[in-house]
Design an enzyme around this catalytic site. Structure first.
Site, PDB file in Angstrom:
ATOM      1  N   HIS A  74       0.881  -1.231   0.025  1.00  0.00           N
ATOM      2  CA  HIS A  74       0.138  -0.095   0.023  1.00  0.00           C
ATOM      3  C   HIS A  74       0.836   1.188  -0.010  1.00  0.00           C
ATOM      4  O   HIS A  74       2.032   1.105   0.428  1.00  0.00           O
ATOM      5  CB  HIS A  74      -0.888  -0.301   1.273  1.00  0.00           C
ATOM      6  N   ASP A 133       3.093  -4.176   8.003  1.00  0.00           N
ATOM      7  CA  ASP A 133       1.738  -3.632   7.912  1.00  0.00           C
ATOM      8  C   ASP A 133       0.802  -4.809   7.785  1.00  0.00           C
ATOM      9  O   ASP A 133       0.737  -5.575   7.197  1.00  0.00           O
ATOM     10  CB  ASP A 133       1.963  -2.950   6.368  1.00  0.00           C
ATOM     11  N   GLN A 138      -4.365  -5.653   6.534  1.00  0.00           N
ATOM     12  CA  GLN A 138      -5.339  -6.610   5.930  1.00  0.00           C
ATOM     13  C   GLN A 138      -5.389  -7.855   6.527  1.00  0.00           C
ATOM     14  O   GLN A 138      -5.953  -8.963   6.124  1.00  0.00           O
ATOM     15  CB  GLN A 138      -4.894  -6.659   4.315  1.00  0.00           C
ATOM     16  N   LYS A 167     -10.348  -0.775  10.256  1.00  0.00           N
ATOM     17  CA  LYS A 167     -10.555  -2.117   9.673  1.00  0.00           C
ATOM     18  C   LYS A 167     -10.783  -3.213  10.586  1.00  0.00           C
ATOM     19  O   LYS A 167     -10.885  -4.378  10.121  1.00  0.00           O
ATOM     20  CB  LYS A 167      -9.032  -2.190   8.689  1.00  0.00           C
ATOM     21  N   CYS A 209      -4.784   2.445  -3.686  1.00  0.00           N
ATOM     22  CA  CYS A 209      -3.516   3.015  -3.118  1.00  0.00           C
ATOM     23  C   CYS A 209      -2.423   1.819  -3.227  1.00  0.00           C
ATOM     24  O   CYS A 209      -1.786   1.714  -2.390  1.00  0.00           O
ATOM     25  CB  CYS A 209      -3.694   3.206  -1.619  1.00  0.00           C
TER      26      CYS A 209
END
Length: 422
Positions: free
Chosen positions: A135, A211, A214, A237, A377
Protein backbone atom coordinates in the site's frame (compact mmCIF):
# COMPACT_ATOMS: atom_id res chain seq x y z
CA UNK A 1 -14.54 -27.11 3.57
CA UNK A 2 -17.36 -25.72 5.72
CA UNK A 3 -17.78 -22.52 7.68
CA UNK A 4 -17.52 -22.88 11.47
CA UNK A 5 -20.56 -20.59 11.68
CA UNK A 6 -23.97 -22.21 11.43
CA UNK A 7 -26.60 -20.34 9.47
CA UNK A 8 -28.19 -19.36 12.79
CA UNK A 9 -24.95 -18.02 14.22
CA UNK A 10 -24.12 -16.08 11.07
CA UNK A 11 -27.59 -14.53 11.12
CA UNK A 12 -27.05 -13.54 14.74
CA UNK A 13 -23.68 -12.00 13.94
CA UNK A 14 -25.13 -10.08 11.03
CA UNK A 15 -27.89 -8.76 13.30
CA UNK A 16 -25.16 -7.20 15.48
CA UNK A 17 -24.26 -4.85 12.60
CA UNK A 18 -27.03 -2.28 12.07
CA UNK A 19 -25.78 -1.11 8.68
CA UNK A 20 -26.36 -4.55 7.15
CA UNK A 21 -30.10 -3.86 7.28
CA UNK A 22 -29.63 -0.73 5.15
CA UNK A 23 -31.23 -0.79 1.72
CA UNK A 24 -29.41 0.58 -1.27
CA UNK A 25 -30.36 2.60 -4.33
CA UNK A 26 -32.00 -0.43 -5.92
CA UNK A 27 -34.23 -1.08 -2.93
CA UNK A 28 -32.51 -4.27 -1.73
CA UNK A 29 -30.37 -4.82 1.39
CA UNK A 30 -26.84 -3.71 0.64
CA UNK A 31 -24.32 -6.50 0.07
CA UNK A 32 -21.19 -5.07 1.66
CA UNK A 33 -18.06 -6.51 0.04
CA UNK A 34 -15.66 -3.70 0.87
CA UNK A 35 -14.32 -4.68 4.29
CA UNK A 36 -10.73 -4.29 3.10
CA UNK A 37 -11.41 -0.56 2.71
CA UNK A 38 -13.24 -0.17 6.01
CA UNK A 39 -15.05 -2.63 8.24
CA UNK A 40 -18.58 -2.20 9.44
CA UNK A 41 -19.18 -1.80 13.19
CA UNK A 42 -21.19 -3.92 15.59
CA UNK A 43 -23.81 -2.17 17.68
CA UNK A 44 -21.69 -2.56 20.83
CA UNK A 45 -18.91 -0.46 19.29
CA UNK A 46 -21.27 2.26 18.13
CA UNK A 47 -22.88 2.40 21.56
CA UNK A 48 -19.53 2.40 23.38
CA UNK A 49 -18.37 5.54 21.62
CA UNK A 50 -21.68 7.28 22.25
CA UNK A 51 -21.75 6.14 25.90
CA UNK A 52 -18.25 7.45 26.51
CA UNK A 53 -19.20 10.93 25.35
CA UNK A 54 -22.41 10.83 27.36
CA UNK A 55 -20.92 9.58 30.62
CA UNK A 56 -17.13 9.72 30.93
CA UNK A 57 -15.72 12.33 28.56
CA UNK A 58 -12.65 14.00 30.03
CA UNK A 59 -9.06 14.90 29.14
CA UNK A 60 -6.62 12.04 29.51
CA UNK A 61 -3.86 12.40 32.15
CA UNK A 62 -4.76 16.06 32.67
CA UNK A 63 -6.86 16.19 35.79
CA UNK A 64 -7.79 14.64 39.12
CA UNK A 65 -11.57 14.85 38.78
CA UNK A 66 -13.79 11.83 38.17
CA UNK A 67 -14.24 12.27 34.41
CA UNK A 68 -10.52 12.76 33.81
CA UNK A 69 -9.78 9.66 35.86
CA UNK A 70 -12.36 7.56 34.02
CA UNK A 71 -11.12 8.73 30.63
CA UNK A 72 -7.54 7.96 31.57
CA UNK A 73 -8.56 4.51 32.75
CA UNK A 74 -10.37 3.74 29.49
CA UNK A 75 -7.34 5.03 27.59
CA UNK A 76 -4.87 2.76 29.36
CA UNK A 77 -7.22 -0.22 29.60
CA UNK A 78 -7.59 -0.13 25.82
CA UNK A 79 -3.82 -0.19 25.45
CA UNK A 80 -3.82 -3.42 27.45
CA UNK A 81 -6.62 -4.85 25.30
CA UNK A 82 -4.78 -4.22 22.03
CA UNK A 83 -1.51 -5.50 23.51
CA UNK A 84 -3.22 -8.72 24.55
CA UNK A 85 -4.90 -9.04 21.13
CA UNK A 86 -1.52 -9.03 19.34
CA UNK A 87 0.65 -10.67 22.01
CA UNK A 88 2.60 -7.56 23.01
CA UNK A 89 3.32 -5.62 26.18
CA UNK A 90 1.15 -2.52 26.84
CA UNK A 91 4.28 -0.31 26.94
CA UNK A 92 4.96 -1.34 23.32
CA UNK A 93 1.67 0.14 22.04
CA UNK A 94 1.64 3.73 20.77
CA UNK A 95 -1.67 5.38 19.86
CA UNK A 96 -1.73 7.13 16.49
CA UNK A 97 -4.57 8.55 14.43
CA UNK A 98 -4.24 5.76 11.83
CA UNK A 99 -1.86 3.13 10.51
CA UNK A 100 -0.37 5.60 8.04
CA UNK A 101 0.74 7.86 10.88
CA UNK A 102 2.23 4.84 12.65
CA UNK A 103 4.41 4.04 9.62
CA UNK A 104 5.42 7.67 9.19
CA UNK A 105 6.35 7.86 12.88
CA UNK A 106 8.99 5.18 12.35
CA UNK A 107 10.22 6.53 9.01
CA UNK A 108 10.50 10.09 10.34
CA UNK A 109 12.19 8.98 13.53
CA UNK A 110 14.86 7.09 11.63
CA UNK A 111 15.86 10.21 9.70
CA UNK A 112 16.55 12.19 12.88
CA UNK A 113 19.18 11.84 15.60
CA UNK A 114 18.29 9.12 18.06
CA UNK A 115 17.56 9.73 21.71
CA UNK A 116 21.28 9.52 22.48
CA UNK A 117 21.73 12.73 20.47
CA UNK A 118 24.13 11.18 18.00
CA UNK A 119 23.87 10.82 14.23
CA UNK A 120 20.54 10.01 12.55
CA UNK A 121 19.60 6.37 12.82
CA UNK A 122 19.79 6.01 9.04
CA UNK A 123 21.82 7.93 6.48
CA UNK A 124 24.01 7.76 3.40
CA UNK A 125 25.47 4.33 2.86
CA UNK A 126 22.50 2.67 4.54
CA UNK A 127 19.61 0.98 2.74
CA UNK A 128 15.85 0.71 3.22
CA UNK A 129 13.96 -2.11 1.50
CA UNK A 130 10.24 -2.41 0.86
CA UNK A 131 8.23 -4.43 -1.70
CA UNK A 132 6.14 -3.93 -4.80
CA UNK A 133 3.18 -5.39 -2.90
CA UNK A 134 2.84 -2.41 -0.57
CA UNK A 135 0.00 0.00 0.00
CA UNK A 136 1.29 3.52 -0.65
CA UNK A 137 1.35 4.07 3.13
CA UNK A 138 4.15 1.53 3.44
CA UNK A 139 5.97 2.69 0.32
CA UNK A 140 5.92 6.49 0.07
CA UNK A 141 7.24 7.18 3.62
CA UNK A 142 10.30 5.07 2.82
CA UNK A 143 10.84 6.83 -0.50
CA UNK A 144 10.70 10.14 1.36
CA UNK A 145 13.10 8.81 3.98
CA UNK A 146 15.54 7.96 1.20
CA UNK A 147 15.19 11.46 -0.25
CA UNK A 148 15.74 13.12 3.14
CA UNK A 149 18.75 11.08 4.15
CA UNK A 150 20.38 9.93 0.92
CA UNK A 151 20.05 6.28 1.93
CA UNK A 152 19.58 3.64 -0.74
CA UNK A 153 16.04 2.57 -1.63
CA UNK A 154 15.35 -0.96 -2.88
CA UNK A 155 12.44 -3.36 -3.05
CA UNK A 156 11.48 -7.01 -3.23
CA UNK A 157 9.59 -7.84 -6.43
CA UNK A 158 6.64 -10.14 -7.14
CA UNK A 159 6.04 -13.44 -8.85
CA UNK A 160 3.42 -13.98 -11.55
CA UNK A 161 0.61 -14.44 -9.01
CA UNK A 162 1.47 -11.32 -7.06
CA UNK A 163 3.24 -12.97 -4.12
CA UNK A 164 6.45 -11.42 -2.84
CA UNK A 165 9.17 -13.23 -4.76
CA UNK A 166 11.65 -14.70 -2.28
CA UNK A 167 14.11 -15.02 -5.16
CA UNK A 168 14.59 -11.24 -4.82
CA UNK A 169 15.70 -11.38 -1.17
CA UNK A 170 19.17 -10.37 -2.32
CA UNK A 171 17.83 -6.80 -2.19
CA UNK A 172 18.37 -7.13 1.58
CA UNK A 173 22.06 -6.37 1.70
CA UNK A 174 24.54 -6.02 4.57
CA UNK A 175 23.90 -2.25 4.80
CA UNK A 176 20.10 -2.62 5.09
CA UNK A 177 18.63 -0.90 8.15
CA UNK A 178 14.89 -1.34 7.53
CA UNK A 179 12.70 -3.86 5.69
CA UNK A 180 9.07 -2.69 5.39
CA UNK A 181 6.63 -5.35 4.24
CA UNK A 182 2.93 -6.09 4.17
CA UNK A 183 1.52 -9.10 5.99
CA UNK A 184 -1.20 -9.45 3.34
CA UNK A 185 -1.70 -7.56 0.10
CA UNK A 186 -4.77 -5.36 -0.30
CA UNK A 187 -4.86 -6.16 -4.05
CA UNK A 188 -3.63 -9.71 -4.64
CA UNK A 189 -4.83 -10.88 -1.25
CA UNK A 190 -1.59 -12.85 -0.96
CA UNK A 191 -0.45 -13.65 2.56
CA UNK A 192 3.26 -12.94 2.80
CA UNK A 193 5.62 -15.77 3.63
CA UNK A 194 7.06 -13.53 6.27
CA UNK A 195 9.50 -15.84 8.09
CA UNK A 196 12.29 -15.90 5.46
CA UNK A 197 12.01 -12.13 4.98
CA UNK A 198 12.35 -11.48 8.70
CA UNK A 199 15.20 -13.98 8.91
CA UNK A 200 17.08 -12.26 6.08
CA UNK A 201 16.49 -8.83 7.63
CA UNK A 202 17.56 -9.80 11.12
CA UNK A 203 20.64 -11.58 9.74
CA UNK A 204 22.00 -8.16 8.73
CA UNK A 205 20.65 -6.32 11.80
CA UNK A 206 17.76 -4.60 9.97
CA UNK A 207 14.48 -3.63 11.61
CA UNK A 208 11.32 -5.20 10.15
CA UNK A 209 8.24 -2.95 9.87
CA UNK A 210 5.07 -4.96 9.23
CA UNK A 211 1.80 -3.62 7.79
CA UNK A 212 -0.98 -5.74 9.30
CA UNK A 213 -3.95 -3.73 8.02
CA UNK A 214 -5.28 -6.58 5.87
CA UNK A 215 -4.52 -9.39 8.31
CA UNK A 216 -5.14 -8.27 11.90
CA UNK A 217 -8.95 -8.39 11.69
CA UNK A 218 -9.06 -11.65 9.78
CA UNK A 219 -6.75 -14.16 11.47
CA UNK A 220 -5.02 -14.83 14.78
CA UNK A 221 -1.90 -12.72 15.09
CA UNK A 222 0.94 -12.94 17.62
CA UNK A 223 3.45 -10.23 16.91
CA UNK A 224 6.18 -11.84 19.00
CA UNK A 225 5.85 -15.15 17.15
CA UNK A 226 5.87 -13.35 13.80
CA UNK A 227 9.08 -11.64 14.87
CA UNK A 228 8.44 -8.14 13.49
CA UNK A 229 10.15 -5.22 15.21
CA UNK A 230 7.39 -2.72 14.41
CA UNK A 231 3.83 -3.16 13.16
CA UNK A 232 0.97 -0.84 12.31
CA UNK A 233 -2.72 -1.35 13.06
CA UNK A 234 -5.86 0.35 11.79
CA UNK A 235 -8.89 0.57 14.08
CA UNK A 236 -11.46 1.10 11.36
CA UNK A 237 -10.42 -2.11 9.59
CA UNK A 238 -10.85 -4.09 12.83
CA UNK A 239 -14.56 -3.38 13.48
CA UNK A 240 -13.56 -0.21 15.34
CA UNK A 241 -14.04 3.50 14.71
CA UNK A 242 -12.25 5.67 12.20
CA UNK A 243 -9.59 8.12 13.33
CA UNK A 244 -7.58 5.71 15.46
CA UNK A 245 -4.61 3.45 14.81
CA UNK A 246 -1.61 2.12 16.66
CA UNK A 247 2.06 1.33 16.34
CA UNK A 248 3.62 -1.69 17.97
CA UNK A 249 7.34 -1.41 18.55
CA UNK A 250 9.78 -3.62 20.43
CA UNK A 251 10.49 -1.77 23.64
CA UNK A 252 14.23 -1.39 23.22
CA UNK A 253 13.78 -0.09 19.66
CA UNK A 254 11.06 2.41 20.59
CA UNK A 255 13.51 3.76 23.17
CA UNK A 256 15.89 4.70 20.35
CA UNK A 257 13.35 6.68 18.31
CA UNK A 258 12.99 10.45 18.81
CA UNK A 259 9.51 12.02 19.03
CA UNK A 260 7.49 12.39 15.85
CA UNK A 261 5.18 15.16 17.12
CA UNK A 262 5.91 17.54 20.00
CA UNK A 263 3.59 19.29 22.41
CA UNK A 264 1.43 18.48 25.39
CA UNK A 265 1.37 15.12 27.17
CA UNK A 266 4.69 13.89 25.82
CA UNK A 267 6.71 16.36 27.91
CA UNK A 268 8.43 15.49 31.19
CA UNK A 269 9.97 18.92 31.77
CA UNK A 270 10.51 22.15 29.84
CA UNK A 271 12.52 25.30 30.36
CA UNK A 272 13.43 27.94 27.82
CA UNK A 273 16.62 26.12 26.89
CA UNK A 274 15.76 22.44 26.96
CA UNK A 275 12.94 19.90 26.93
CA UNK A 276 12.93 16.39 28.33
CA UNK A 277 10.37 13.84 27.24
CA UNK A 278 8.18 11.24 28.83
CA UNK A 279 9.20 7.58 28.53
CA UNK A 280 7.69 5.46 25.77
CA UNK A 281 4.93 5.12 24.76
CA UNK A 282 3.83 8.57 26.04
CA UNK A 283 6.80 10.16 24.23
CA UNK A 284 4.96 9.60 20.93
CA UNK A 285 1.46 10.66 22.05
CA UNK A 286 1.48 14.44 21.81
CA UNK A 287 -1.74 16.42 22.05
CA UNK A 288 -5.32 15.49 22.84
CA UNK A 289 -6.09 11.84 22.21
CA UNK A 290 -9.05 10.17 20.49
CA UNK A 291 -10.18 8.57 23.74
CA UNK A 292 -13.74 7.72 22.67
CA UNK A 293 -12.42 6.01 19.55
CA UNK A 294 -9.71 4.19 21.50
CA UNK A 295 -12.29 2.91 24.00
CA UNK A 296 -14.65 1.81 21.23
CA UNK A 297 -11.78 0.06 19.43
CA UNK A 298 -11.12 -1.94 22.60
CA UNK A 299 -14.79 -2.96 22.59
CA UNK A 300 -14.39 -4.02 18.94
CA UNK A 301 -11.35 -6.13 19.80
CA UNK A 302 -13.28 -7.80 22.61
CA UNK A 303 -16.06 -8.54 20.13
CA UNK A 304 -13.64 -10.13 17.66
CA UNK A 305 -12.02 -12.18 20.42
CA UNK A 306 -15.38 -13.48 21.61
CA UNK A 307 -16.31 -14.58 18.10
CA UNK A 308 -12.85 -16.16 17.85
CA UNK A 309 -10.09 -15.10 15.47
CA UNK A 310 -9.40 -18.65 14.29
CA UNK A 311 -13.12 -19.17 13.62
CA UNK A 312 -13.22 -15.87 11.69
CA UNK A 313 -10.24 -17.04 9.63
CA UNK A 314 -11.88 -20.38 8.84
CA UNK A 315 -15.19 -18.73 7.91
CA UNK A 316 -13.43 -16.32 5.57
CA UNK A 317 -11.33 -19.14 4.07
CA UNK A 318 -14.53 -21.03 3.29
CA UNK A 319 -16.00 -17.94 1.64
CA UNK A 320 -12.76 -17.11 -0.17
CA UNK A 321 -12.86 -20.51 -1.84
CA UNK A 322 -16.49 -19.89 -2.80
CA UNK A 323 -15.66 -16.38 -4.03
CA UNK A 324 -12.77 -17.55 -6.23
CA UNK A 325 -14.89 -20.33 -7.70
CA UNK A 326 -17.62 -17.83 -8.51
CA UNK A 327 -15.31 -15.26 -10.05
CA UNK A 328 -13.42 -17.75 -12.19
CA UNK A 329 -16.75 -18.95 -13.61
CA UNK A 330 -17.47 -15.48 -15.02
CA UNK A 331 -16.47 -15.17 -18.66
CA UNK A 332 -13.98 -12.39 -19.38
CA UNK A 333 -12.89 -11.90 -15.78
CA UNK A 334 -9.17 -11.86 -14.95
CA UNK A 335 -8.46 -12.64 -11.33
CA UNK A 336 -5.42 -11.04 -9.68
CA UNK A 337 -3.41 -12.91 -7.06
CA UNK A 338 -2.88 -16.52 -6.02
CA UNK A 339 -5.30 -19.10 -7.36
CA UNK A 340 -5.05 -21.13 -4.13
CA UNK A 341 -7.56 -19.69 -1.66
CA UNK A 342 -5.44 -20.91 1.26
CA UNK A 343 -2.71 -18.43 0.32
CA UNK A 344 -5.07 -15.46 0.58
CA UNK A 345 -6.96 -13.31 2.96
CA UNK A 346 -10.63 -12.86 2.09
CA UNK A 347 -10.41 -10.50 -0.85
CA UNK A 348 -10.17 -10.75 -4.60
CA UNK A 349 -9.28 -8.04 -7.09
CA UNK A 350 -10.05 -8.49 -10.77
CA UNK A 351 -10.17 -6.91 -14.19
CA UNK A 352 -13.39 -7.49 -16.11
CA UNK A 353 -13.19 -7.38 -19.91
CA UNK A 354 -11.14 -4.19 -19.59
CA UNK A 355 -14.32 -2.33 -18.56
CA UNK A 356 -13.35 0.61 -16.39
CA UNK A 357 -13.71 -0.42 -12.74
CA UNK A 358 -15.80 2.68 -11.99
CA UNK A 359 -18.35 1.51 -14.56
CA UNK A 360 -18.40 -1.97 -13.06
CA UNK A 361 -18.85 -0.48 -9.60
CA UNK A 362 -21.75 1.73 -10.68
CA UNK A 363 -23.67 -1.13 -12.28
CA UNK A 364 -23.12 -3.26 -9.17
CA UNK A 365 -24.21 -0.38 -6.96
CA UNK A 366 -27.48 -0.23 -8.89
CA UNK A 367 -27.92 -3.87 -7.84
CA UNK A 368 -27.05 -2.88 -4.23
CA UNK A 369 -23.69 -4.66 -4.24
CA UNK A 370 -20.86 -2.57 -2.76
CA UNK A 371 -17.28 -3.28 -3.86
CA UNK A 372 -14.09 -1.21 -4.10
CA UNK A 373 -12.94 0.20 -7.44
CA UNK A 374 -9.75 2.09 -8.31
CA UNK A 375 -6.06 1.54 -7.66
CA UNK A 376 -6.57 0.75 -3.95
CA UNK A 377 -3.57 2.96 -3.08
CA UNK A 378 -1.26 0.39 -4.69
CA UNK A 379 -0.24 1.67 -8.11
CA UNK A 380 3.09 -0.20 -8.42
CA UNK A 381 1.30 -3.46 -7.69
CA UNK A 382 -1.29 -2.75 -10.38
CA UNK A 383 1.51 -1.90 -12.79
CA UNK A 384 2.88 -5.39 -12.15
CA UNK A 385 -0.34 -6.70 -13.72
CA UNK A 386 -0.28 -4.15 -16.52
CA UNK A 387 -3.23 -2.29 -15.01
CA UNK A 388 -3.96 1.14 -13.60
CA UNK A 389 -6.91 0.01 -11.48
CA UNK A 390 -9.14 -2.94 -10.67
CA UNK A 391 -12.34 -4.04 -8.97
CA UNK A 392 -12.09 -5.63 -5.53
CA UNK A 393 -14.51 -7.66 -3.43
CA UNK A 394 -13.50 -8.23 0.18
CA UNK A 395 -15.02 -10.31 2.96
CA UNK A 396 -15.58 -10.06 6.69
CA UNK A 397 -16.91 -12.23 9.47
CA UNK A 398 -20.49 -11.28 8.49
CA UNK A 399 -20.16 -12.15 4.79
CA UNK A 400 -22.22 -14.99 3.35
CA UNK A 401 -22.50 -17.17 0.27
CA UNK A 402 -25.64 -15.23 -0.63
CA UNK A 403 -23.56 -12.05 -0.73
CA UNK A 404 -21.19 -13.67 -3.19
CA UNK A 405 -24.05 -15.03 -5.28
CA UNK A 406 -25.42 -11.51 -5.65
CA UNK A 407 -21.97 -10.27 -6.69
CA UNK A 408 -21.68 -12.92 -9.39
CA UNK A 409 -25.22 -12.17 -10.62
CA UNK A 410 -24.29 -8.48 -10.70
CA UNK A 411 -21.20 -9.16 -12.77
CA UNK A 412 -23.32 -11.02 -15.30
CA UNK A 413 -25.50 -7.91 -15.45
CA UNK A 414 -22.36 -5.84 -16.10
CA UNK A 415 -21.34 -8.17 -18.92
CA UNK A 416 -24.79 -7.96 -20.47
CA UNK A 417 -24.99 -4.17 -20.05
CA UNK A 418 -21.69 -3.61 -21.83
CA UNK A 419 -22.44 -6.39 -24.38
CA UNK A 420 -19.17 -8.21 -23.73
CA UNK A 421 -18.68 -11.86 -24.55
CA UNK A 422 -22.09 -12.18 -26.21
Amino acid sequence: MQSPFSDTELARLRADFPILSRTGRGGKPIVYLDAAATSQKPRSVIEAENCFYGNSNGAVHRGTHLLADESSQYFEDARCVLASFIGANPSEIVWTKNATEALNLVAYGLSNPGMDGGAPLIGKGDRVVTTRAEHHANLVPWQLLSQRTGCEFAYLDLDDEGRIDLETLDAITANTKVVAVTHASNVSGAITDIAPIIQAAHAVGAWVVLDTCQSSAHMPLDIKILGADFACFSGHKMAGPTGIGALYGRGELLEQLPPFLAGGSMIADVNMDKTTFQPVPERFEAGSQAVAQIHAWAVALDYLQKVGMERIRQHELFLTQYLLEGLTSVKGLRLLGPTDYRERVGLAAFDFFGIHPHDVGQVLDAADVAIRVGHHCALPLHAHYGLRSSCRASLSLTSSREDIDRLIDGLETVRSFFKRGE
